[in-house]
Design a protein around this motif. Structure first.
Motif, mmCIF file in Angstrom:
data_model
loop_
_atom_site.group_PDB
_atom_site.id
_atom_site.type_symbol
_atom_site.label_atom_id
_atom_site.label_comp_id
_atom_site.label_asym_id
_atom_site.label_seq_id
_atom_site.Cartn_x
_atom_site.Cartn_y
_atom_site.Cartn_z
ATOM 1 N N ALA A 173 50.133 37.540 30.480
ATOM 2 C CA ALA A 173 51.110 36.459 30.548
ATOM 3 C C ALA A 173 51.437 36.081 31.994
ATOM 4 C CB ALA A 173 52.383 36.843 29.810
ATOM 5 N N SER A 174 51.242 37.015 32.913
ATOM 6 C CA SER A 174 51.543 36.745 34.319
ATOM 7 C C SER A 174 50.400 36.013 35.033
ATOM 8 C CB SER A 174 51.845 38.054 35.066
ATOM 9 O OG SER A 174 50.654 38.773 35.338
ATOM 10 N N LEU A 175 49.260 35.879 34.373
ATOM 11 C CA LEU A 175 48.098 35.257 35.010
ATOM 12 C C LEU A 175 48.184 33.738 34.982
ATOM 13 C CD1 LEU A 175 45.234 37.479 33.516
ATOM 14 C CD2 LEU A 175 46.305 37.690 35.765
ATOM 15 N N SER A 176 47.658 33.137 36.039
ATOM 16 C CA SER A 176 47.578 31.674 36.091
ATOM 17 C C SER A 176 46.426 31.217 35.193
ATOM 18 C CB SER A 176 47.309 31.216 37.527
ATOM 19 O OG SER A 176 45.998 31.600 37.927
ATOM 20 N N ALA A 177 46.320 29.924 34.984
ATOM 21 C CA ALA A 177 45.239 29.374 34.162
ATOM 22 C C ALA A 177 43.880 29.725 34.777
ATOM 23 C CB ALA A 177 45.390 27.868 34.017
ATOM 24 N N ASP A 178 43.766 29.623 36.099
ATOM 25 C CA ASP A 178 42.504 29.961 36.764
ATOM 26 C C ASP A 178 42.164 31.437 36.595
ATOM 27 O OD1 ASP A 178 42.117 27.363 37.616
ATOM 28 O OD2 ASP A 178 42.911 27.713 39.643
ATOM 29 N N GLN A 179 43.186 32.301 36.716
ATOM 30 C CA GLN A 179 42.956 33.737 36.552
ATOM 31 C C GLN A 179 42.535 34.054 35.120
ATOM 32 O OE1 GLN A 179 46.849 34.921 37.976
ATOM 33 N NE2 GLN A 179 45.989 35.727 39.882
ATOM 34 N N LYS A 180 43.176 33.402 34.159
ATOM 35 C CA LYS A 180 42.807 33.608 32.757
ATOM 36 C C LYS A 180 41.377 33.135 32.506
ATOM 37 C CE LYS A 180 47.456 33.426 30.839
ATOM 38 N NZ LYS A 180 48.439 32.677 30.065
ATOM 39 N N ALA A 181 41.003 32.026 33.128
ATOM 40 C CA ALA A 181 39.634 31.517 32.974
ATOM 41 C C ALA A 181 38.636 32.520 33.536
ATOM 42 C CB ALA A 181 39.492 30.163 33.667
ATOM 43 N N THR A 182 38.966 33.114 34.666
ATOM 44 C CA THR A 182 38.083 34.126 35.255
ATOM 45 C C THR A 182 37.957 35.326 34.331
ATOM 46 O OG1 THR A 182 38.647 33.447 37.516
ATOM 47 C CG2 THR A 182 37.741 35.653 37.245
ATOM 48 N N MET A 183 39.081 35.787 33.791
ATOM 49 C CA MET A 183 39.056 36.950 32.892
ATOM 50 C C MET A 183 38.273 36.652 31.616
ATOM 51 S SD MET A 183 41.932 39.552 33.626
ATOM 52 C CE MET A 183 41.932 40.127 32.009
ATOM 53 N N GLY A 184 38.293 35.411 31.179
ATOM 54 C CA GLY A 184 37.611 35.048 29.939
ATOM 55 C C GLY A 184 36.161 34.621 30.125
ATOM 56 N N ASP A 185 35.677 34.642 31.370
ATOM 57 C CA ASP A 185 34.305 34.211 31.646
ATOM 58 C C ASP A 185 33.319 35.309 31.274
ATOM 59 O OD1 ASP A 185 31.901 33.278 32.576
ATOM 60 O OD2 ASP A 185 32.606 32.837 34.611
ATOM 61 N N ASN A 186 32.782 35.242 30.066
ATOM 62 C CA ASN A 186 31.856 36.265 29.589
ATOM 63 C C ASN A 186 30.461 36.131 30.189
ATOM 64 O OD1 ASN A 186 33.788 37.530 28.002
ATOM 65 N ND2 ASN A 186 33.423 36.139 26.305
ATOM 66 N N GLY A 187 30.259 35.104 31.010
ATOM 67 C CA GLY A 187 28.987 34.953 31.708
ATOM 68 C C GLY A 187 28.857 35.929 32.870
ATOM 69 N N MET A 188 29.984 36.518 33.258
ATOM 70 C CA MET A 188 29.992 37.505 34.338
ATOM 71 C C MET A 188 30.195 38.894 33.751
ATOM 72 S SD MET A 188 32.236 35.912 37.476
ATOM 73 C CE MET A 188 33.676 35.400 36.551
ATOM 74 N N LYS A 189 29.676 39.876 34.465
ATOM 75 C CA LYS A 189 29.921 41.262 34.078
ATOM 76 C C LYS A 189 31.369 41.587 34.416
ATOM 77 C CE LYS A 189 25.191 42.704 34.884
ATOM 78 N NZ LYS A 189 24.293 43.573 35.656
ATOM 79 N N PRO A 190 31.971 42.583 33.730
ATOM 80 C CA PRO A 190 33.371 42.918 34.001
ATOM 81 C C PRO A 190 33.657 43.201 35.482
ATOM 82 C CG PRO A 190 32.667 43.999 32.000
ATOM 83 C CD PRO A 190 31.434 43.350 32.597
ATOM 84 N N LYS A 191 32.766 43.900 36.152
ATOM 85 C CA LYS A 191 32.983 44.195 37.574
ATOM 86 C C LYS A 191 32.991 42.913 38.395
ATOM 87 C CE LYS A 191 31.258 48.921 37.837
ATOM 88 N NZ LYS A 191 30.300 49.820 38.458
ATOM 89 N N GLU A 192 32.118 41.977 38.044
ATOM 90 C CA GLU A 192 32.067 40.700 38.760
ATOM 91 C C GLU A 192 33.356 39.912 38.541
ATOM 92 O OE1 GLU A 192 28.545 39.094 36.967
ATOM 93 O OE2 GLU A 192 27.244 39.860 38.546
ATOM 94 N N ARG A 193 33.843 39.924 37.297
ATOM 95 C CA ARG A 193 35.099 39.227 37.003
ATOM 96 C C ARG A 193 36.234 39.801 37.830
ATOM 97 N NH1 ARG A 193 33.358 39.129 31.254
ATOM 98 N NH2 ARG A 193 34.483 41.070 30.956
ATOM 99 N N MET A 194 36.309 41.130 37.894
ATOM 100 C CA MET A 194 37.402 41.759 38.640
ATOM 101 C C MET A 194 37.254 41.513 40.139
ATOM 102 S SD MET A 194 39.601 42.614 36.604
ATOM 103 C CE MET A 194 40.670 43.090 37.931
ATOM 104 N N LYS A 195 36.030 41.479 40.622
ATOM 105 C CA LYS A 195 35.809 41.198 42.042
ATOM 106 C C LYS A 195 36.305 39.792 42.382
ATOM 107 C CE LYS A 195 32.278 41.451 45.624
ATOM 108 N NZ LYS A 195 30.872 41.694 45.924
ATOM 109 N N LYS A 196 36.097 38.861 41.475
ATOM 110 C CA LYS A 196 36.562 37.492 41.678
ATOM 111 C C LYS A 196 38.076 37.379 41.463
ATOM 112 C CE LYS A 196 35.779 32.734 40.156
ATOM 113 N NZ LYS A 196 35.045 31.867 39.235
ATOM 114 N N LEU A 197 38.600 38.115 40.481
ATOM 115 C CA LEU A 197 40.014 38.021 40.138
ATOM 116 C C LEU A 197 40.914 38.734 41.143
ATOM 117 C CD1 LEU A 197 42.139 37.160 38.004
ATOM 118 C CD2 LEU A 197 41.788 39.391 36.947
#
Length: 149
Positions: A66-90
């Motif tokens: 709930a504390s995440l912005s729309a962009d952060q939520k989009a990054t977390m929901g991007d299944n095209g990236m591996k979890p480590k890649e998502r966290m590196k971006k987030l």
């Protein structure tokens, strides 16, 4: 600071992996939702504790999400990236408050896990280790044991 970033990224990856893995494993398996793996022979008290831990973790995850912005939520929901890649971006986009919330959630999850494991008898601990070893084999050897679709 670099170590904190690495720790947060690793922790987030673990939480995301556990969340995704747990939800995928529980689909179609109602016995799992009622108190753990049937082969563990958990007592009613252990099942209750496990359920409370799960509910607490879920509430903490929802609060964090709930504390995440729309962009952060989009990054977390991007299944095209591996979890480590998502966290590196987030991770660089997280505020100090979000990082603190995440860290506190992780700390509570570890505390709850430790408390739960302390209730297990020797047979349950052995079964849990065996199940963990089998999960580790699947993670390290691809999709071992799964049939091709």
């Amino acid at each position: 600071m670099k170590n904190l970033t690495k720790t947060l990224a690793l922790s987030a990856t673990l939480v995301l992996g556990l969340t995704v893995g747990a939800s995928a494993q529980q689909e179609g398996k109602p016995e799992m939702k009622k108190g753990g793996h049937p082969e563990m022979n958990l007592t009613d008290a252990q099942k209750t504790q496990m359920k409370a831990n799960r509910e607490s973790q879920k509430a903490n995850q929802e609060k964090f999400k709930a504390s995440l912005s729309a962009d952060q939520k989009a990054t977390m929901g991007d299944n095209g990236m591996k979890p480590k890649e998502r966290m590196k971006k987030l991770n660089p986009t997280l505020s100090a408050e979000q990082k603190a919330t995440f860290k506190a959630n992780r700390k509570e999850a570890k505390k709850n896990d430790k408390a739960f494991k302390a209730t297990l008898n020797a047979e349950q601990k052995a079964k849990m280790k065996d199940m963990s070893d089998k999960t580790g084999e699947r993670k390290h050897h691809g999709k071992k044991g799964k049939k091709d679709a």
